[in-house]
Design an enzyme around this catalytic site. Sequence first.
Site, PDB file in Angstrom:
ATOM      1  CB  SER A  68       6.490  26.158  20.341  1.00  9.50           C
ATOM      2  OG  SER A  68       7.484  25.301  20.854  1.00  9.50           O
TER       3      SER A  68
ATOM      4  CG  HIS B  98       9.153  29.663  19.664  1.00 11.82           C
ATOM      5  ND1 HIS B  98       9.576  30.916  20.041  1.00 11.82           N
ATOM      6  CD2 HIS B  98       9.341  28.857  20.744  1.00 11.82           C
ATOM      7  CE1 HIS B  98       9.994  30.880  21.296  1.00 11.82           C
ATOM      8  NE2 HIS B  98       9.878  29.640  21.744  1.00 11.82           N
TER       9      HIS B  98
ATOM     10  CG  ASP C 128      10.937  26.173  22.554  1.00  8.69           C
ATOM     11  OD1 ASP C 128      11.175  27.292  23.020  1.00  8.69           O
ATOM     12  OD2 ASP C 128       9.810  25.802  22.179  1.00  8.69           O
TER      13      ASP C 128
ATOM     14  CG  MET D 267      14.929  23.228  25.979  1.00  7.81           C
ATOM     15  SD  MET D 267      13.604  22.406  26.878  1.00  7.81           S
ATOM     16  CE  MET D 267      12.166  23.266  26.224  1.00  7.81           C
TER      17      MET D 267
ATOM     18  CG  HIS E  28      13.052  30.343  23.789  1.00  2.00           C
ATOM     19  ND1 HIS E  28      11.909  29.924  24.435  1.00  2.00           N
ATOM     20  CD2 HIS E  28      13.813  30.943  24.734  1.00  2.00           C
ATOM     21  CE1 HIS E  28      11.987  30.240  25.726  1.00  2.00           C
ATOM     22  NE2 HIS E  28      13.142  30.848  25.926  1.00  2.00           N
TER      23      HIS E  28
ATOM     24  CG  MET F 194      14.837  28.004  27.226  1.00  3.16           C
ATOM     25  SD  MET F 194      13.318  27.061  27.045  1.00  3.16           S
ATOM     26  CE  MET F 194      13.308  26.857  25.271  1.00  3.16           C
TER      27      MET F 194
ATOM     28  CG  MET G  18      10.319  32.292  29.710  1.00  2.00           C
ATOM     29  SD  MET G  18       9.998  31.391  28.174  1.00  2.00           S
ATOM     30  CE  MET G  18       9.119  29.920  28.738  1.00  2.00           C
TER      31      MET G  18
ATOM     32  N   GLY H 266      11.199  24.725  30.001  1.00  2.00           N
ATOM     33  CA  GLY H 266      11.686  23.346  30.081  1.00  2.00           C
ATOM     34  C   GLY H 266      10.761  22.366  29.389  1.00  2.00           C
TER      35      GLY H 266
ATOM     36  N   GLY I 224       6.723  21.879  27.294  1.00  2.00           N
ATOM     37  CA  GLY I 224       5.471  22.417  26.794  1.00  2.00           C
ATOM     38  C   GLY I 224       4.326  21.826  27.603  1.00  2.00           C
TER      39      GLY I 224
ATOM     40  CG  ASP J 154       7.620  30.462  24.883  1.00  2.00           C
ATOM     41  OD1 ASP J 154       6.765  29.570  24.726  1.00  2.00           O
ATOM     42  OD2 ASP J 154       8.846  30.277  24.694  1.00  2.00           O
ATOM     43  N   GLY J 155       4.411  30.094  26.588  1.00  2.00           N
ATOM     44  CA  GLY J 155       4.095  29.084  27.591  1.00  2.00           C
ATOM     45  C   GLY J 155       2.633  29.093  27.997  1.00  2.00           C
ATOM     46  N   GLY J 156       1.934  28.013  27.667  1.00  2.00           N
ATOM     47  CA  GLY J 156       0.540  27.878  28.083  1.00  2.00           C
ATOM     48  C   GLY J 156      -0.413  28.810  27.352  1.00  2.00           C
TER      49      GLY J 156
ATOM     50  N   GLY K  17       2.511  26.071  21.423  1.00  2.00           N
ATOM     51  CA  GLY K  17       2.928  24.721  21.041  1.00  2.00           C
ATOM     52  C   GLY K  17       1.748  23.773  21.102  1.00  2.00           C
ATOM     53  CB  SER K  18      -0.016  22.244  23.988  1.00  2.00           C
ATOM     54  OG  SER K  18       1.181  21.988  24.660  1.00  2.00           O
TER      55      SER K  18
END
Length: 235
Positions: A18, A43, A45, A47, A76, A78, A147, A152, A154, A185-187, A207-208
């Site tokens: 991401s 990916h 994002d 928003m 993605h 959002m 999700m 909202g 990362g 997606d996420g964490g 991402g992170s």
Amino acid sequence: MAHSSWTPCEGAIHLAPSLLASDFADLAGAVRDLEGSGAERLHVDVMDGVFVPNFTFGTDTVRALRRLTDLPLELHLMIVEPERHVEMFAAAGADAITVHCEVSPHLHRTVTQIRELDCRAGAAINPSTPAACLDEVLECIDLALVMTINPGWGGQKLIPRTLQKVEQVRAEIERQGLPTEVEVDGGVDASNARRCVDAGANVLVAGSAVFNHADGPAAGGQAVLAAAGAAPPAS
Ligand code: DX5
Ligand code: ZN
């Protein structure tokens, strides 16, 4: 690249880095770091400050990314009323567009519209949205996105309960005999990638874990893939 020419390899585990976690002042550098690293897609994002409080990329950034790389761009969205914008994002160079169930009362129409634009279509659910919300559209989408954080930002921690929904979505896809991908997606990081895959995910957004890795994004991506049990990329 049109969706018709992007056929992910069946059975494989895919990494979707991401760009949200990259340095926005050097997106070209981020893309360069990821090319040839084992990332199969990017990916992106989007928003709108309404569906989620934050703002990120728009069509101009997608167009700029398109000029930079041949890697598939997976958007993605959002955003509210995604059906009003999918055509613009497809024209900007998207290869895949995912919209959220929570803001798509006519989800079947919207994912069909995305496929008619020659993009792969995805549908996403938030942590508080039941897995069954995807059941009726699984046969019309290429990607079911669960999700694993509240969208909202990362850098959040994966919410373990969401993996039960990954299992439910995967079971329903199998019941219907579909090739639909399941994305988390996420964490997602090296500590939980295996759990995500065991629950039924075959596309890991990170991402992170990719961009904050001490040895750089390529090493970060490889660490996630290795932890997930994916075969190393052919050299
Ligand atoms: C958040 C985005 C994610 C985000 C994941 O709403 O949808 O794609 O970039 O970032 P990490 O991997 O840091 O949780
Ligand atoms: Zn995302």
